[in-house]
Design an enzyme around this catalytic site. Sequence first.
Site, PDB file in Angstrom:
ATOM      1  N   GLY A  14     -38.105  -5.642  14.382  1.00  0.00           N
ATOM      2  CA  GLY A  14     -37.341  -6.841  14.024  1.00  0.00           C
ATOM      3  C   GLY A  14     -38.152  -8.122  13.900  1.00  0.00           C
ATOM      4  O   GLY A  14     -37.602  -9.215  14.056  1.00  0.00           O
ATOM      5  N   ARG A  67     -22.768  10.897   5.779  1.00  0.00           N
ATOM      6  CA  ARG A  67     -23.345   9.631   5.326  1.00  0.00           C
ATOM      7  C   ARG A  67     -22.297   8.719   4.680  1.00  0.00           C
ATOM      8  O   ARG A  67     -22.370   7.498   4.796  1.00  0.00           O
ATOM      9  CB  ARG A  67     -24.491   9.899   4.334  1.00  0.00           C
ATOM     10  CG  ARG A  67     -25.234   8.626   3.985  1.00  0.00           C
ATOM     11  CD  ARG A  67     -26.594   8.884   3.438  1.00  0.00           C
ATOM     12  NE  ARG A  67     -26.512   9.312   2.041  1.00  0.00           N
ATOM     13  CZ  ARG A  67     -27.515   9.194   1.163  1.00  0.00           C
ATOM     14  NH1 ARG A  67     -28.673   8.687   1.555  1.00  0.00           N
ATOM     15  NH2 ARG A  67     -27.375   9.594  -0.064  1.00  0.00           N
ATOM     16  N   LEU A  95     -30.512   4.442   1.617  1.00  0.00           N
ATOM     17  CA  LEU A  95     -29.080   4.242   1.365  1.00  0.00           C
ATOM     18  C   LEU A  95     -28.680   4.926   0.053  1.00  0.00           C
ATOM     19  O   LEU A  95     -29.485   5.030  -0.875  1.00  0.00           O
ATOM     20  CB  LEU A  95     -28.780   2.744   1.314  1.00  0.00           C
ATOM     21  CG  LEU A  95     -28.986   2.051   2.672  1.00  0.00           C
ATOM     22  CD1 LEU A  95     -29.226   0.554   2.499  1.00  0.00           C
ATOM     23  CD2 LEU A  95     -27.800   2.296   3.597  1.00  0.00           C
ATOM     24  N   ASN A 109     -34.897  -6.203  -0.088  1.00  0.00           N
ATOM     25  CA  ASN A 109     -35.711  -5.462   0.880  1.00  0.00           C
ATOM     26  C   ASN A 109     -37.100  -6.077   0.911  1.00  0.00           C
ATOM     27  O   ASN A 109     -37.522  -6.721  -0.051  1.00  0.00           O
ATOM     28  CB  ASN A 109     -35.803  -3.997   0.420  1.00  0.00           C
ATOM     29  CG  ASN A 109     -36.644  -3.142   1.353  1.00  0.00           C
ATOM     30  OD1 ASN A 109     -36.497  -3.205   2.574  1.00  0.00           O
ATOM     31  ND2 ASN A 109     -37.545  -2.337   0.796  1.00  0.00           N
ATOM     32  N   HIS A 111     -41.108  -4.873   1.391  1.00  0.00           N
ATOM     33  CA  HIS A 111     -41.970  -3.686   1.416  1.00  0.00           C
ATOM     34  C   HIS A 111     -43.418  -4.137   1.652  1.00  0.00           C
ATOM     35  O   HIS A 111     -43.867  -5.092   1.027  1.00  0.00           O
ATOM     36  CB  HIS A 111     -41.852  -2.939   0.081  1.00  0.00           C
ATOM     37  CG  HIS A 111     -42.661  -1.685   0.063  1.00  0.00           C
ATOM     38  ND1 HIS A 111     -42.281  -0.545   0.741  1.00  0.00           N
ATOM     39  CD2 HIS A 111     -43.858  -1.408  -0.508  1.00  0.00           C
ATOM     40  CE1 HIS A 111     -43.199   0.382   0.579  1.00  0.00           C
ATOM     41  NE2 HIS A 111     -44.172  -0.115  -0.177  1.00  0.00           N
ATOM     42  N   SER A 138     -43.988  -7.403  -0.736  1.00  0.00           N
ATOM     43  CA  SER A 138     -43.085  -7.725  -1.842  1.00  0.00           C
ATOM     44  C   SER A 138     -41.657  -7.793  -1.328  1.00  0.00           C
ATOM     45  O   SER A 138     -41.211  -6.894  -0.614  1.00  0.00           O
ATOM     46  CB  SER A 138     -43.125  -6.622  -2.914  1.00  0.00           C
ATOM     47  OG  SER A 138     -44.452  -6.336  -3.305  1.00  0.00           O
ATOM     48  N   ASP A 147     -37.989   1.725  -3.232  1.00  0.00           N
ATOM     49  CA  ASP A 147     -39.048   0.728  -3.454  1.00  0.00           C
ATOM     50  C   ASP A 147     -39.180   0.292  -4.915  1.00  0.00           C
ATOM     51  O   ASP A 147     -40.253  -0.079  -5.380  1.00  0.00           O
ATOM     52  CB  ASP A 147     -40.401   1.204  -2.892  1.00  0.00           C
ATOM     53  CG  ASP A 147     -40.319   1.429  -1.386  1.00  0.00           C
ATOM     54  OD1 ASP A 147     -39.559   0.705  -0.728  1.00  0.00           O
ATOM     55  OD2 ASP A 147     -40.990   2.338  -0.877  1.00  0.00           O
ATOM     56  N   GLU A 176     -45.457 -11.374   5.258  1.00  0.00           N
ATOM     57  CA  GLU A 176     -44.038 -10.993   5.185  1.00  0.00           C
ATOM     58  C   GLU A 176     -43.155 -12.087   5.771  1.00  0.00           C
ATOM     59  O   GLU A 176     -42.097 -12.417   5.229  1.00  0.00           O
ATOM     60  CB  GLU A 176     -43.795  -9.688   5.955  1.00  0.00           C
ATOM     61  CG  GLU A 176     -44.461  -8.480   5.326  1.00  0.00           C
ATOM     62  CD  GLU A 176     -44.076  -7.167   6.012  1.00  0.00           C
ATOM     63  OE1 GLU A 176     -42.929  -7.025   6.454  1.00  0.00           O
ATOM     64  OE2 GLU A 176     -44.948  -6.286   6.116  1.00  0.00           O
TER      65      GLU A 176
END
Length: 219
Positions: A14, A67, A95, A109, A111, A138, A147, A176
């Site tokens: 986190g 799921r 997902l 997201n 990456h 990214s 990705d 990041e």
Amino acid sequence: MKKLNLGVMISGRGSNLQAIIQACSMDDFPANIALVISNNNNAEGINHASDSQIPVNIIEEESYPDRVAFEKKITEALNFAEVELVCLAGFMKILSKNFINEWYDKIINIHPSLLPSFKGLDTHSRAISEGAKITGCSVHYVRPAVDEGPIIVQGAVPIFPEDTPDTLSKRVLEAEHKCYPLAIKLIAQGRVKVISGRTIIDGHDQFSETLINPKILKN
Ligand code: GRF
């Protein structure tokens, strides 16, 4: 100022969540975390959210028959919290296409590579063993293919000869922690448009320097 409601999804440490919490604590930051979802009861990141009085839902796939039921629960939680942008921050589950299409252009997201290079896992050891001199991170919109998706912000860092995946990951993480809040800010300000699979950022300065590695000191 009406702030954009974020839902941050985590599975572990986190540190990106922490960077987003920090950014959101600034009065002039245009977004606010409405909910943190962890699919892992033991995720260290849960403590960052609790320390800042941010609601946390723990939704573990093992507790659901399949799921579909797991993702339905996530969507319900996000909708209940009136989330407008979902931020995957070290969320370690892939997902489904259905889920991603439900949040199309509303799910991003981070990456740890300069996409489209080094998709997938173990990006730092692969970048080192392939001899790359520059890598980075990214922030991108999420699409069903892992990705992939329009890139919003990238940060580049050098790779040094003595780097290990560990030392390199620390350097990339610093990038990041700057890039994720920046991408959120740009989206919240309505400055990001997706056109033909690319993003166009309104009112940005052109980056004009070249990051060159190695720097040669002697002729
Ligand atoms: C980061 O390296 C991120 O790029 C990747 O997973 C890691 C999560 O780290 N998707 P943290 O949980 O945010 O510290």
